[in-house]
Design an enzyme around this catalytic site. Sequence first.
Site, PDB file in Angstrom:
ATOM      1  N   ASP A  95     -13.009  -4.629   3.149  1.00 28.73           N
ATOM      2  CA  ASP A  95     -11.644  -4.656   3.677  1.00 28.73           C
ATOM      3  C   ASP A  95     -11.519  -5.713   4.780  1.00 28.73           C
ATOM      4  OD1 ASP A  95      -9.112  -4.067   4.650  1.00 28.73           O
ATOM      5  OD2 ASP A  95      -9.668  -2.120   5.483  1.00 28.73           O
ATOM      6  N   HIS A 112      -7.526   0.649   9.487  1.00 32.81           N
ATOM      7  CA  HIS A 112      -8.448  -0.412   9.074  1.00 32.81           C
ATOM      8  C   HIS A 112      -9.303  -0.859  10.267  1.00 32.81           C
ATOM      9  CE1 HIS A 112      -6.106  -0.998   5.314  1.00 32.81           C
ATOM     10  NE2 HIS A 112      -5.101  -0.631   6.092  1.00 32.81           N
TER      11      HIS A 112
END
Length: 558
Positions: A198, A371
Amino acid sequence: MSSTPVLRVLPLGGLGEIGKNMTVVEYDDHIVVVDVGLRFPTAEMVGIDLVLPDFNYLRDRVDDIEAIVITHGHEDHLGALPWMLRELGADNAPPIYGGPLTMAMARSKLDEHKLGKLVECHDVKPGEVLEVGPFDLELVHLTHSIPDMRAVALTTDLGTVLITGDYKFDQTPVDGKPADVQRLAELGKRGVLLLCGDSTNADRPGFSPSESVAGPHLTEVFSRCDGRIVVTCFASNIHRVQQVVDAAKANGRKVCLIGRSMKKNINIGRSLGHIHVPEGMLVQPREIDDFPDEKIVIVSTGSQGEPLSALRRMAYRDHHQIELHDGDTVVFSATPIPGNERAVNDTVDRLYQIGCSVVTTADAPIHASGHGYQEEIKLMLNLTKPTYVMPFHGDHKRIKLHGELAQAVGVPAENVFRGRNGLPLEIDEQGARFGEPEKSGVIFVDGVDLGEPADAALRDRRMLSADGIFVVVATISEQDGTSVADPEVIFRGVPFKDEADELLDELRDVVDDSLEKAAKDQVREIDLLQQQLHDDLAAFVFRKLRRRPMVLPVVVEV
């Protein structure tokens, strides 16, 4: 020549963009698809409802697909699943794997599309290893802004590909279940061939704040509000809704859920034990007026300014159940996804116009990103010790920054592959390299239909929204092609000058001149006449208005 097959990792979405994540992992002519996500349309995609990855690569490979694995329940990883299965044929769909919450959300989506009885969704426990064709499939528990987030480890004879999905290393998650760092380290010790990680927050230094920090700040914000409170967040952010419920309870308020997806996801979360709401705390929209304003918290979809979301309709006074008024406070417990800033700002401005107060993440720390920041990306790299790194899930800037972080922790520059959608990474015993590009791109959902981005309907909508339309009806003689009646001119959405009547007279003159020229040249075919009329009228309108409206000439013979 290799003694073992080539391992191919083909991203069909999620690289060079935020959203519509989809990856094809292929080995020995067997395929595992990881995530089938969507993204929402931008302003210029007039009338488009959803944007999906292009499934074209898989159309001729349906029988080769061994499994579909979904990392978590967010729309950008799960939302396109029903559309893909419908396009590829749900009758012989491969099994679908994921965590229990993710699979419950998948089943709900498939049921909406009447595919639920045709497709098998399997709950997979972290650490459980499944044989899927030539792959050993394992899901590794990670933390994100939704429960049951799983990284996907696919092991072949060549080695292990680890696709992280969305993650952060939250040490105090709301559900008390931190990421399985030990298993990541074990995979790293055994050897990770390729890490697809990610990149969303690769531009943010340090560590991301814990999801649990949002709760106390929500409680404090609520304590300062005298009227009704409307909290907007992602419908799938079950941890955040739990914190809103806790903050409401601490301030003696009832909670009302607004938005179909919000109600559906919270019901799924409650049934699986991910969210706990005290008995009698939830109220129905019709009951809101039975309570004083200071006793109500409304939880709504619409944090991204989505056109059809509940909050957007409230802001435009178009919601059939909730009418906002002066004294309400709207709390945005989310940050805009890149590209959505304009829609969010527009919603906020409309709320101020109504007289609401607005609290965003700029005013209080009421949101924590799901995130990881730069230090967490480095931690993932150091734990898994991959031979090769292919940054995922981010625009090209963030993918580049993720690659630099990989080099900073010791991954050789030649082992970092900054890719794009449609560009496969191929790995064999000789090493890794990019292969020949495959067809990728987007598919649009318009209502219940799918279409290509080059679809004439979308081009027409853009033209109509920008410059309007002229319809010109010309009546000609069947014998000699001359005009036998004054042409009719109809226009909509055209930014006219003040002298509209004069312009209409000139337009009729252009039609007459064009038809006269065609008759002189003995042009009789209706298609050719309409094309000539179109060209002459379009040129005239552009000269007069400096606009390019759609021009539709209609020729009638009598």
